[in-house]
Design a protein around this motif. Structure first.
Motif, PDB file in Angstrom:
ATOM      1  N   ARG A 522       0.883  -1.153  -0.011  1.00 14.42           N
ATOM      2  CA  ARG A 522       0.252   0.059  -0.096  1.00 14.42           C
ATOM      3  C   ARG A 522       0.871   1.295  -0.055  1.00 14.42           C
ATOM      4  O   ARG A 522       1.886   1.247   0.609  1.00 14.42           O
ATOM      5  N   HIS A 523       0.440   2.187  -0.575  1.00 13.62           N
ATOM      6  CA  HIS A 523       1.315   3.473  -0.775  1.00 13.62           C
ATOM      7  C   HIS A 523       1.588   3.978   0.658  1.00 13.62           C
ATOM      8  O   HIS A 523       0.477   4.457   1.245  1.00 13.62           O
ATOM      9  N   TRP A 524       2.703   4.493   0.769  1.00 10.81           N
ATOM     10  CA  TRP A 524       3.053   4.817   2.065  1.00 10.81           C
ATOM     11  C   TRP A 524       2.298   6.273   2.457  1.00 10.81           C
ATOM     12  O   TRP A 524       2.096   6.698   3.638  1.00 10.81           O
ATOM     13  N   GLN A 525       1.943   7.084   1.351  1.00  9.12           N
ATOM     14  CA  GLN A 525       1.247   8.459   1.595  1.00  9.12           C
ATOM     15  C   GLN A 525      -0.118   8.186   1.685  1.00  9.12           C
ATOM     16  O   GLN A 525      -0.851   9.024   2.411  1.00  9.12           O
ATOM     17  N   THR A 526      -0.642   7.633   0.826  1.00  5.71           N
ATOM     18  CA  THR A 526      -2.123   7.455   0.517  1.00  5.71           C
ATOM     19  C   THR A 526      -2.772   6.388   1.048  1.00  5.71           C
ATOM     20  O   THR A 526      -4.136   6.355   1.250  1.00  5.71           O
ATOM     21  N   ASP A 527      -1.974   5.390   1.108  1.00  6.55           N
ATOM     22  CA  ASP A 527      -2.884   3.894   1.720  1.00  6.55           C
ATOM     23  C   ASP A 527      -3.501   3.317   0.798  1.00  6.55           C
ATOM     24  O   ASP A 527      -4.047   2.529   1.052  1.00  6.55           O
ATOM     25  N   ALA A 528      -3.298   3.740  -0.563  1.00  3.95           N
ATOM     26  CA  ALA A 528      -3.972   3.137  -1.812  1.00  3.95           C
ATOM     27  C   ALA A 528      -3.237   1.787  -1.920  1.00  3.95           C
ATOM     28  O   ALA A 528      -2.027   1.744  -1.860  1.00  3.95           O
ATOM     29  N   PRO A 529      -4.049   0.852  -2.087  1.00  3.25           N
ATOM     30  CA  PRO A 529      -3.361  -0.502  -2.491  1.00  3.25           C
ATOM     31  C   PRO A 529      -2.777  -0.579  -3.715  1.00  3.25           C
ATOM     32  O   PRO A 529      -2.796   0.365  -4.815  1.00  3.25           O
ATOM     33  N   LEU A 530      -1.720  -1.365  -3.818  1.00  2.80           N
ATOM     34  CA  LEU A 530      -1.043  -1.816  -5.317  1.00  2.80           C
ATOM     35  C   LEU A 530      -2.111  -1.879  -6.291  1.00  2.80           C
ATOM     36  O   LEU A 530      -2.723  -2.662  -6.226  1.00  2.80           O
ATOM     37  N   PRO A 531      -2.131  -0.993  -7.357  1.00  2.00           N
ATOM     38  CA  PRO A 531      -3.150  -1.015  -8.636  1.00  2.00           C
ATOM     39  C   PRO A 531      -2.880  -2.341  -9.263  1.00  2.00           C
ATOM     40  O   PRO A 531      -1.940  -2.844  -9.449  1.00  2.00           O
ATOM     41  N   ASP A 532      -4.225  -2.822  -9.568  1.00  3.45           N
ATOM     42  CA  ASP A 532      -4.201  -3.980 -10.353  1.00  3.45           C
ATOM     43  C   ASP A 532      -3.168  -4.170 -11.618  1.00  3.45           C
ATOM     44  O   ASP A 532      -2.574  -5.147 -11.836  1.00  3.45           O
ATOM     45  N   ALA A 533      -3.210  -3.031 -12.147  1.00  2.00           N
ATOM     46  CA  ALA A 533      -2.371  -2.773 -13.473  1.00  2.00           C
ATOM     47  C   ALA A 533      -1.062  -2.767 -13.375  1.00  2.00           C
ATOM     48  O   ALA A 533      -0.259  -3.495 -13.793  1.00  2.00           O
ATOM     49  N   LEU A 534      -0.787  -2.115 -12.049  1.00  2.00           N
ATOM     50  CA  LEU A 534       0.770  -2.227 -11.555  1.00  2.00           C
ATOM     51  C   LEU A 534       1.270  -3.386 -11.246  1.00  2.00           C
ATOM     52  O   LEU A 534       2.416  -4.110 -11.541  1.00  2.00           O
ATOM     53  N   LEU A 535       0.387  -4.195 -10.529  1.00  2.00           N
ATOM     54  CA  LEU A 535       0.709  -5.541 -10.023  1.00  2.00           C
ATOM     55  C   LEU A 535       0.849  -6.425 -11.286  1.00  2.00           C
ATOM     56  O   LEU A 535       1.736  -7.290 -11.472  1.00  2.00           O
ATOM     57  N   ALA A 536       0.023  -6.144 -12.303  1.00  2.00           N
ATOM     58  CA  ALA A 536       0.347  -7.282 -13.830  1.00  2.00           C
ATOM     59  C   ALA A 536       1.318  -6.847 -14.176  1.00  2.00           C
ATOM     60  O   ALA A 536       2.048  -7.908 -14.912  1.00  2.00           O
ATOM     61  N   ARG A 537       1.976  -5.770 -14.452  1.00  2.00           N
ATOM     62  CA  ARG A 537       3.213  -5.217 -15.083  1.00  2.00           C
ATOM     63  C   ARG A 537       4.233  -5.837 -14.225  1.00  2.00           C
ATOM     64  O   ARG A 537       5.194  -6.012 -14.820  1.00  2.00           O
ATOM     65  N   LEU A 538       3.931  -5.791 -13.001  1.00  2.00           N
ATOM     66  CA  LEU A 538       5.238  -6.361 -12.169  1.00  2.00           C
ATOM     67  C   LEU A 538       5.519  -7.837 -12.402  1.00  2.00           C
ATOM     68  O   LEU A 538       6.499  -8.188 -12.396  1.00  2.00           O
ATOM     69  N   GLN A 539       4.342  -8.306 -12.518  1.00  2.00           N
ATOM     70  CA  GLN A 539       4.280 -10.059 -12.712  1.00  2.00           C
ATOM     71  C   GLN A 539       4.883 -10.260 -13.961  1.00  2.00           C
ATOM     72  O   GLN A 539       5.569 -11.272 -14.294  1.00  2.00           O
TER      73      GLN A 539
END
Length: 682
Positions: A522-539
């Motif tokens: 989760r984003h350290w400033q906004t607490d937003a979870p890792l976006p699905d699109a970013l997770l998909a690109r990481l994988q």
């Protein structure tokens, strides 16, 4: 300093039997060790001198229980020498290397004690031992044999002298590497020198300057800490500075200054070759591999070759992408080692739309620690309770009590996460105390990492590779914490070297699980979870660069095996390394994970000598083991996790490792899952 009133010899006052670290000074160690060594010698003599015939209890169990004062001192001393050293402590370490090694030889060559152990070993079939007792007898007997107990008197004397010399050389080697690392600072004072560096690298470099007392406004420092040098090589737009930093990084120990390790490497190799000959082996590799799962050079080389050629092909494909990134940037120079990471990062960014500056804010250190604790809880029922009142040897050390699902105490877990000049590089697990039911001890386990500290008031942000390192070392930690054996010699990570990396590398798999990342990244400033699109690109990007990284690792393992397969040390270790890599066809732009002159796995001790291959050997095991969860359809399947705990994490060395793996998996391991995981299958 006398033993009287020495805090090391008094009861250690902190919870879980930890000492008052602030009360300990380097000069306390020599007199404390003098007392502890004398106590242990007396205990050994007493076991050997018994009139009663040798039995398991009066010989094996008594030997396992001996030397308690010495054991706790050694665990503490080597922890401080690695993690909180100083010139005074380094001086003590050099002075103690020889007497501690000589004591080890005296114990394991003690003819009276060995005669009793040997007599038990010869009668082992008739003793009615439990499986763990039988395993302890076999392992201790082998410890004595491999330490020279069966050699003729003159050979025993020479072997002990060799071990003493090696201990002194290992200590000098490690201290030289630390000196080389601490002696280098790349100071960046202008915006032009900072060109290309994203905010998280600048923050870490600024903090590194502050940590070193360099308070000049705007000054940033690049050190040779892996978590700082690698991002610098990946992002700095200043090719001249990349080359300078790269040469300092790969040149550690290969110079004419105070940290020159070339002659030390050669001396260590010569002495190891002599030790192997005293044991009747043609080379040190044959001696070292005798007590491993691999058993032979042939088995090791078959695995390394199985990986080498697919990795060469994968790196060639990656090279095309890197050259494409160079062309897109208008670069006309040749591709050099200090260019690879920079242009590979450009290629990765283009191909997968990944920017490390976008990724790292989702991986603050504290949340990743919470993630690894959560995984351990879901898999093994563990619960972690912070103990901020327990003071470590440095302010960076944090402590947690570890409990089972029934609230029974499992042990204490300590974590020391940040790079500093008093600490050696790398990441490792160690024990301040091992588990043993016979001794009534619960483990005290320490994880060391070398992350670049975040700026004051901000969290430390980890790369995806940093998170993998965090989980890896905690996998070792779990191996120590979950240990459930009767006798200390068999506890935790005291297993065969090519099995010890299985629990650590296996635990890495959970850090990349989608449900773990979606919960904790989760984003350290906004607490937003890792976006699905970013997770998909990481994988999607996970296997990009695996050819390069696999070659770097495998090349280091090949050099290790080649140099320890020689009947005598090479005349020039640097030339030998160069010629070995040329013979294997390593592309010039790739390089090694570790060059011989700073290869601490090999030369700061004998732990991984002729054994760097073990990470790949264990990767075959860990990828196949994780497939058991995939086949169950649940990364946290309770039945598979229970079997994993019983067969792998809790059994220590109480079971032969091949049998332990078969008990978990139902069969021998296969190599295909590892090749698939690295993207090396055709």
């Amino acid at each position: 300093m006398t033993a009287l009133g020495n805090p090391l010899l008094l009861a250690w006052p902190q919870a879980h039997g930890l000492p008052d670290f602030d009360a300990i000074a380097p000069e306390h160690f020599p007199p404390a060790f003098e007392v502890a060594l004398a106590e242990h010698r007396a205990e050994i003599d007493a076991i050997a001198a018994q009139a009663e015939a040798p039995g398991f209890a009066n010989t094996l169990a008594a030997f396992d229980a001996s030397g308690r004062q010495l054991t706790r001192l050694e665990h503490l001393f080597y922890t401080l020498a690695a993690s909180a050293t100083s010139p005074a402590l380094q001086s003590v370490q050099r002075a103690l290397a020889a007497p501690l090694a000589a004591h080890g030889s005296a114990v394991y060559m003690h003819q009276g004690l060995f005669a009793r152990i040997d007599a038990l070993f010869e009668r082992r079939e008739a003793l009615g031992l439990t499986p763990e007792q039988r395993r302890l007898l076999e392992r201790v007997h082998l410890d004595f044999v491999r330490a020279g107990a069966r050699l003729e008197p003159a050979a025993r004397e020479r072997y002990a002298a060799v071990m003493t010399s090696l201990a002194e050389l290992n200590t000098r080697f490690a201290q030289n590497v630390l000196g080389a690392e601490n002696g280098y600072q790349l100071r960046l004072a202008t915006e032009a020198e900072l060109a290309g560096l994203p905010g998280f690298v600048r923050t870490a470099a600024r903090q590194a300057a502050i940590d070193r007392g360099l308070m000049q406004e705007g000054l940033h420092v690049i050190t040779l800490s892996r978590s700082l040098i690698l991002p610098f090589l990946g992002f700095s737009a200043r090719r001249d500075l990349r080359e300078q930093a790269w040469r300092a990084w790969v040149g550690r120990g290969d110079d004419t200054g105070d940290s020159d390790n070339r002659a030390i490497c050669r001396e260590i190799l010569e002495l190891r070759a002599e030790a192997a000959r005293l044991h009747g082996h043609a080379c040190y590799a044959d001696y070292a591999l005798e007590d491993t799962m691999a058993r032979s050079r042939q088995a090791v080389m078959e695995l390394l070759e199985r990986v080498w050629h697919p990795a060469l092909a994968a790196q060639a494909r990656e090279r095309e992408a890197v050259l494409g990134a160079m062309a897109a940037a208008g670069a006309t120079h040749a591709l050099e080692p200090w260019d690879w990471r920079f242009y590979a990062e450009q290629a990765r960014r283009t191909r997968f739309e990944l920017d490390e500056s976008e990724v790292k804010p989702y991986f603050p250190l504290d949340r990743m620690v919470a993630a690894m604790f959560d995984c351990a809880g879901r898999l093994f029922g563990l619960r972690f309770k912070a103990r901020p009142d327990i003071a470590g040897y440095h302010a960076d050390v944090r402590a947690w009590e570890v409990f089972d699902s029934d609230d029974g105490l499992r042990g204490l877990f300590l974590q020391d996460n940040f790079a500093r000049s008093s600490k050696r590089s790398g990441a490792w697990m160690s024990a301040l105390r091992n588990q043993s039911r016979a001794l009534g001890t619960t483990p005290v386990i320490l994880n060391n990492n070398n992350f670049a500290r975040g700026a004051a008031g901000e969290p430390t942000l980890l790369s995806f590779d940093d998170v993998r390192t965090l989980f890896h070392e905690f996998g070792h930690g779990l191996h120590g914490l979950l240990s459930s054996v009767e006798h200390e010699r068999l506890a935790g990570t005291q297993v065969l070297r090519d099995f010890v990396e299985l629990p650590s590398q296996l635990f890495e798999h959970w850090m990349a699980e989608s449900e773990v990342l979606k919960k904790f990244a989760r984003h350290w400033q906004t607490d937003a979870p890792l976006p699905d699109a970013l997770l998909a690109r990481l994988q999607a990007a996970r296997q990009f660069g695996q050819g390069y990284e696999t070659l770097r690792y495998t090349a280091s393992a090949l050099v290790d095996m080649a140099v320890h397969a020689l009947p005598a040390a090479p005349g020039d270790v640097v030339a030998f390394e160069r010629d070995t890599l040329a013979a294997w066809g390593l592309p010039a732009e790739v390089g090694l994970n570790h060059r011989l002159t700073h290869f601490q796995h090999l030369f700061s001790s004998a732990g991984y000598a002729a054994g760097y291959y073990v990470y790949l050997w264990a990767e075959v095991l860990d990828c196949d083991a994780f497939d058991a969860f995939i086949e169950a359809g649940n990364a946290f399947d309770p039945a598979v996790a229970a079997r994993l705990r019983e067969c792998i994490y809790s059994s220590g060395n109480s079971r032969e490792p091949g049998e332990a793996f078969r008990a978990f998996r139902g069969r021998d391991p296969v190599v295909e899952p590892m090749l698939k995981d690295r993207g090396l299958l055709a």
